[in-house]
Design a protein around this motif. Sequence first.
Motif, mmCIF file in Angstrom:
data_model
loop_
_atom_site.group_PDB
_atom_site.id
_atom_site.type_symbol
_atom_site.label_atom_id
_atom_site.label_comp_id
_atom_site.label_asym_id
_atom_site.label_seq_id
_atom_site.Cartn_x
_atom_site.Cartn_y
_atom_site.Cartn_z
ATOM 1 N N GLY A 40 0.788 -1.214 0.000
ATOM 2 C CA GLY A 40 0.000 0.000 0.000
ATOM 3 C C GLY A 40 0.824 1.268 0.000
ATOM 4 O O GLY A 40 0.277 2.373 -0.109
ATOM 5 N N SER A 321 -3.615 -10.657 6.959
ATOM 6 C CA SER A 321 -4.351 -9.545 7.568
ATOM 7 C C SER A 321 -4.399 -8.339 6.641
ATOM 8 O O SER A 321 -5.195 -7.424 6.844
ATOM 9 C CB SER A 321 -3.693 -9.152 8.894
ATOM 10 N N GLU A 322 -3.533 -8.314 5.624
ATOM 11 C CA GLU A 322 -3.489 -7.223 4.651
ATOM 12 C C GLU A 322 -4.072 -7.659 3.307
ATOM 13 O O GLU A 322 -3.548 -7.326 2.246
ATOM 14 C CB GLU A 322 -2.047 -6.745 4.472
ATOM 15 N N GLY A 323 -5.139 -8.438 3.349
ATOM 16 C CA GLY A 323 -5.746 -8.927 2.118
ATOM 17 C C GLY A 323 -5.180 -10.279 1.721
ATOM 18 O O GLY A 323 -4.351 -10.865 2.420
ATOM 19 N N THR A 324 -5.611 -10.778 0.580
ATOM 20 C CA THR A 324 -5.173 -12.088 0.099
ATOM 21 C C THR A 324 -4.071 -11.921 -0.936
ATOM 22 O O THR A 324 -4.196 -11.130 -1.870
ATOM 23 C CB THR A 324 -6.346 -12.864 -0.525
ATOM 24 N N ASN A 325 -3.001 -12.676 -0.765
ATOM 25 C CA ASN A 325 -1.920 -12.705 -1.738
ATOM 26 C C ASN A 325 -2.113 -13.899 -2.662
ATOM 27 O O ASN A 325 -2.488 -14.989 -2.217
ATOM 28 C CB ASN A 325 -0.562 -12.819 -1.052
ATOM 29 N N ASN A 342 -1.328 -8.703 -4.574
ATOM 30 C CA ASN A 342 -2.164 -8.550 -3.392
ATOM 31 C C ASN A 342 -3.536 -8.033 -3.811
ATOM 32 O O ASN A 342 -3.630 -7.032 -4.520
ATOM 33 C CB ASN A 342 -1.507 -7.584 -2.401
ATOM 34 N N ASP A 343 -4.582 -8.707 -3.364
ATOM 35 C CA ASP A 343 -5.929 -8.368 -3.802
ATOM 36 C C ASP A 343 -6.441 -7.070 -3.166
ATOM 37 O O ASP A 343 -7.226 -6.345 -3.780
ATOM 38 C CB ASP A 343 -6.883 -9.524 -3.478
ATOM 39 N N LYS A 344 -5.988 -6.766 -1.970
ATOM 40 C CA LYS A 344 -6.439 -5.544 -1.301
ATOM 41 C C LYS A 344 -5.935 -4.306 -2.033
ATOM 42 O O LYS A 344 -6.690 -3.367 -2.302
ATOM 43 C CB LYS A 344 -5.956 -5.532 0.144
ATOM 44 N N TYR A 345 -4.652 -4.303 -2.373
ATOM 45 C CA TYR A 345 -4.055 -3.144 -3.033
ATOM 46 C C TYR A 345 -4.037 -3.278 -4.552
ATOM 47 O O TYR A 345 -3.608 -2.368 -5.257
ATOM 48 C CB TYR A 345 -2.634 -2.930 -2.502
ATOM 49 N N LYS A 346 -4.499 -4.419 -5.062
ATOM 50 C CA LYS A 346 -4.623 -4.655 -6.506
ATOM 51 C C LYS A 346 -3.336 -4.282 -7.247
ATOM 52 O O LYS A 346 -3.347 -3.546 -8.239
ATOM 53 C CB LYS A 346 -5.826 -3.893 -7.072
#
Length: 376
Positions: A40, A321-325, A342-346
Motif C-alpha cells: 500500500g 491480515s493485509e488482504g489475500t496474496n 495482493n488483492d487488497k491493493y490490486k
Amino acid sequence: MKNQKNLIRIWLTVTLISSFIQNSYGQIKHEKKAFKTISGKQISGQQLEDFLIHQMDSLKIPGLSFAYVTDSGVVFNKNFGVTNLETRESVTDSSLFDAASISKTVFSFFAMQMVDKGLLNLDIPLYTYLENPDIAHDAWYKKITARMALSHTTGFPNWRYLTENGYDPAGKLRIDFEPGTQYQYSGEGYQYLAQVMAHLLNADINGLQTIIKDALFKPLGMGESSFVWNDYLEKNRVMGHIQERTDPGYSANSKDPDFNAAASLQTNALNFGNFLSALMSGKLISEKVRSKMRSVQSERLETNRRPGVKYGFGIVIEPTSEGTNYGHGGDNNSATAQFYFNDKYKSGYVFFTNMEYRRKGIFDTNLKNFLARKDE
C-alpha cells in the motif's frame, strides 16, 4: 452434440472478433511516477529500478524481465542483463523466457473461459469427454474431473517419468490415491485436461495454441507468447544458466514442439503482466468463474519438510491480515519465474530469469521484503 458445436462456433467467432478490438493494455516501458506496492505504500519507478539493479549485481543474475502491475495495467516494465553469458546479447522487448509452471495459471484462465461459455463442466468426469488409454486400466481414473486437474487432486504424479528412484523415461502413468481426496502437484492432470479441451474444440493438442492466441493473447496484448515452439522462439528465446554457466541441455530439452499446459509457455514480463492485470481486474472472464479460480480448492498440509499450500485453479492463495496474496512460481532447472499480487491493493509483479532456482528464491524473498516495507 449439435448444440455443443454451435456453442463452439459462436465462442470462436466472438474471440476472433475480440482480438481486433482495441484494449487498454499499453506497451508501457518505464514509468517514473509513483505507484502503490503490495503493502500500500507509494514507490517510484526509479526506486524500483535501483533495487533491481542492485539485486542483479549482488546475486549475479544473468538476465531479468520484470513488470510491476496493477488492475489497470502494467505501470513499470524493464529488461536487464543478457540472454546468454557467452554471447553477451542483451535482453530486449523481443526476448522470451521460459514460464515453466506459471504456464498453469494462463491455461487455467483459458479453461475457465471454456467453463464460462458452457463448453466444459468442472465436475463432469473427464473420461466422458475423452477417454485416456494410458490410465484406463485403473477404475479410479473415471472419477477425475476438470476441477481435480486444475487443483492438483487427481492422484496423478507430477510426471509419469519421475519415480521414487529418479527418472524413468518409460514410466507408466499411475494414480497414487483416490481422486479428489488430497493434494498432489501434477502436470499430468493439466495435460490430460488439455487433451480433453482440444477434443471439445475440434483441434489437436497443438491447435490449442491458435485458439488461446485468439481468445487470450491477442485481446490482452501478449505479443508473441506461445505454448508451442516456433521460428520466433528459435531466434528470440533466452538461454538458461546454472551457477553462472550456460546450460547446454536447456535449449534441447525445452524445444519440445508440443503444447504442454503445465509448463511450455514462452513469454516475458510485459506480456505476462498484461495477463496478470486481467486476472486482477476480471477482463475476459465472468466474476463467477474468476471467483472459483481464486478460491481455495485444495490444500497441502504443512509438514516438517515443507510449508502448507492453499491452491485454487493454477494459483497459490495466501490469506493475510493485509488482504489475500496470490502467486505461482516456475522452475525448469536453469530458467525461473514468479508472479505475485495482493488483492487488497490490486498490485503485484511478475519476473522471468535465466538462472537456477536457488538464487531466484533469494531474489524473490528480497523483492517481497522490499515491496512490503511500509516505511519510505
